[in-house]
Design an enzyme around this catalytic site. Structure first.
Site, mmCIF file in Angstrom:
data_model
loop_
_atom_site.group_PDB
_atom_site.id
_atom_site.type_symbol
_atom_site.label_atom_id
_atom_site.label_comp_id
_atom_site.label_asym_id
_atom_site.label_seq_id
_atom_site.Cartn_x
_atom_site.Cartn_y
_atom_site.Cartn_z
ATOM 1 N N PHE A 140 31.181 19.181 -23.759
ATOM 2 C CA PHE A 140 31.419 19.889 -22.504
ATOM 3 C C PHE A 140 30.988 21.337 -22.667
ATOM 4 O O PHE A 140 31.404 22.015 -23.605
ATOM 5 C CB PHE A 140 32.904 19.838 -22.115
ATOM 6 C CG PHE A 140 33.175 20.483 -20.791
ATOM 7 C CD1 PHE A 140 32.899 19.802 -19.597
ATOM 8 C CD2 PHE A 140 33.683 21.771 -20.708
ATOM 9 C CE1 PHE A 140 33.133 20.407 -18.367
ATOM 10 C CE2 PHE A 140 33.917 22.373 -19.477
ATOM 11 C CZ PHE A 140 33.636 21.685 -18.305
ATOM 12 N N ASP A 225 29.257 26.414 -29.371
ATOM 13 C CA ASP A 225 30.080 26.665 -28.193
ATOM 14 C C ASP A 225 31.530 26.739 -28.661
ATOM 15 O O ASP A 225 32.163 25.714 -28.907
ATOM 16 C CB ASP A 225 29.877 25.548 -27.160
ATOM 17 C CG ASP A 225 30.729 25.753 -25.906
ATOM 18 O OD1 ASP A 225 31.664 26.587 -25.940
ATOM 19 O OD2 ASP A 225 30.464 25.065 -24.899
ATOM 20 N N LYS A 254 37.537 31.536 -22.509
ATOM 21 C CA LYS A 254 38.940 31.110 -22.534
ATOM 22 C C LYS A 254 39.872 32.156 -23.178
ATOM 23 O O LYS A 254 40.226 33.120 -22.524
ATOM 24 C CB LYS A 254 39.056 29.727 -23.181
ATOM 25 C CG LYS A 254 38.377 28.643 -22.312
ATOM 26 C CD LYS A 254 38.933 27.250 -22.512
ATOM 27 C CE LYS A 254 38.525 26.318 -21.379
ATOM 28 N NZ LYS A 254 37.346 25.513 -21.636
HETATM 29 C C1 LIG Z 1 36.090 25.319 -20.860
HETATM 30 C C2 LIG Z 1 34.822 25.174 -21.613
HETATM 31 C C3 LIG Z 1 33.602 25.628 -21.075
HETATM 32 C C4 LIG Z 1 33.481 26.154 -19.660
HETATM 33 O O1 LIG Z 1 34.178 27.335 -19.476
HETATM 34 P P1 LIG Z 1 34.430 27.844 -17.954
HETATM 35 O O2 LIG Z 1 35.128 29.150 -18.157
HETATM 36 O O3 LIG Z 1 35.259 26.812 -17.284
HETATM 37 O O4 LIG Z 1 33.111 27.997 -17.333
HETATM 38 C C5 LIG Z 1 32.477 25.534 -21.856
HETATM 39 N N1 LIG Z 1 32.523 25.030 -23.099
HETATM 40 C C6 LIG Z 1 33.668 24.592 -23.649
HETATM 41 C C7 LIG Z 1 33.664 24.062 -25.037
HETATM 42 C C8 LIG Z 1 34.852 24.628 -22.916
HETATM 43 O O5 LIG Z 1 35.983 24.158 -23.453
#
Ligand SMILES: *Cc1c(COP(=O)(O)O)cnc(C)c1O
Length: 404
Positions: A140, A225, A254
């Site tokens: 994701f 990421d 986050k």
């Molecule tokens: C939550 C998340 C995202 C997206 O972040 P948003 O602030 O919702 O755009 C991208 N990568 C990872 C691994 C995530 O957990």
């Protein structure tokens, strides 16, 4: 519309685009790892706003940082720079492999920047063909068009017209599949050191180093990421620090803002040079309010007290979950690292994570799911042992109610 206008959960269905299905209560106040709803009912928060509220709710130091900055300067745009942004960038650089920072407002935007930078780097070094991005199945990376295309969950990308091309997916932790997919046209490989949304699945030992080696062999950039796994969540500032494998680009969001929307893309001088003036940008990215809050989050999180405390809290939660499941069988495995934890539902409970989440809420406890088979916990990094004890007691009651 005034502040005193009464609203309730049912208004959501009337006024909001129906892309979410929020639970049946509206929180109005938070303190530490407790929340209160409109009726004054109190909840233990083991969800942490999906791994965002790294220091809980209304942490006094963050309230101070936000309000002090709010009285000075909110926004100037990137036509100008600002002090909080420069301080935060300097501290992120001091704390990591990075030499350059780009700020944005969400995880997806940080990843968007990372993917665009990787393609620009590939283009500059290898020409038109060097644009292929390899990502992992079930990964994701956000919800913008580019990031859902790179993400490995087709349910998020299908049904929106033609997909963005030049993206290939290989199973996570499958080195042989990656080796076969990689060519000199690959400009980047993107990996979550722990897949978060995909079910809280950590990288196997040796996997990240082997991915690093493959990237080196093909002059491809390695992107981590760490939007979910970073900023202290695993007990080190970033998860890559556990394995000593350094990426070329790292994205953070986050927990970075502790609840204020801010994200960052970290990289090296050599790679950053490919984002020359005008190649990319953001109106809000790096705004003084967000940066002032994130600077304070970083100051607090990147200390031995907080980082070492994460492991102790993991142990307390993990022991408690195993104890509950010994009495009321429900979990077959507890996985993840630090305070990004997944409790995998056993065969009898498969597909029922949403039910567990709702039962927990009825008992005054907030937890998350990561897919239909995993209950996910991502609480504050400084949640107290007492709040953990109380949260586990409520979870036990919730599970007991489902056992009937
Ligand atoms: C939550 C998340 C995202 C997206 O972040 P948003 O602030 O919702 O755009 C991208 N990568 C990872 C691994 C995530 O957990």
């Amino acid at each position: 519309m005034t502040q005193s206008m009464q609203v309730k959960r049912s208004d959501f269905d009337r006024v909001m685009v129906p892309n979410y299905a929020p639970v049946d209560m509206i929180p109005v106040r938070g303190e530490g790892s407790r929340l209160w709803d409109q009726q004054g009912r109190e909840y233990v928060d083991l969800a942490g706003g999906i791994a965002v509220n790294a220091l809980g709710h209304a942490h006094p130091a963050l309230v101070e940082a936000l309000t002090a900055q709010a009285g000075k300067l909110w926004h100037v745009s990137n036509v100008l720079t600002n002090e909080p942004a420069l301080r935060l960038a300097s501290k992120l650089i001091d704390a990591t492999f990075a030499e350059k920072v780009f700020f944005a407002n969400s995880g997806a935007e940080a990843n968007e920047a990372a993917f665009k930078l990787a393609r620009r780097y590939g283009h500059d070094r290898g020409g038109e063909n060097k644009h292929k991005i390899i990502a992992c199945t079930n990964s994701f990376h956000g919800r913008t068009y580019f990031t859902v295309s790179v993400g490995g969950q087709p349910k998020y990308s299908q049904g929106f017209g033609p997909a963005i091309g030049g993206i290939e997916h290989v199973p996570y932790n499958d080195l042989e599949a990656l080796r076969q997919a990689m060519t000199d046209d690959t400009c980047a490989v993107v990996v979550e050191p722990i897949q978060g949304e995909g079910g809280v699945i950590p990288a196997d030992e040796g996997y990240l180093q082997a991915v690093r080696d493959l990237c080196n062999a093909h002059d491809a950039l390695l992107i981590f990421d760490e939007v979910q796994s970073g900023m202290g969540r695993t007990g080190k500032l970033f998860a890559y620090m556990h394995v000593g494998v350094t990426p070329d680009i790292l994205t953070s969001a986050k927990s970075l803002g502790g609840g204020f929307p801010i994200s960052a893309m970290l990289t090296t001088d050599r790679i950053a040079a490919h984002f020359s003036v005008g190649t990319h940008g953001s109106t809000y990215g790096g705004n003084p309010l967000g940066c002032a809050v994130a600077e304070r989050v970083l100051d607090i999180v990147n200390t031995p007290e907080v980082l070492e405390g994460v492991q102790a809290r993991h142990q307390q939660l993990s022991d408690g979950l195993k104890r509950i499941s010994a009495e009321l069988p429900i979990f077959e495995q507890i996985r993840g690292r630090g305070l990004l934890m997944g409790a995998v539902l056993n065969q009898d409970w498969k597909g029922r994570a949403r039910e567990v989440q709702e039962a927990a809420q009825r008992e005054g406890l907030l937890v998350l799911q990561a897919g239909p088979d995993v209950m996910r916990l991502a609480p504050s990094l400084i949640i107290t042992p007492e709040d953990i004890v109380e949260g586990l007691a409520r979870l036990r009651r919730a599970i007991s109610s489902l056992h009937g």
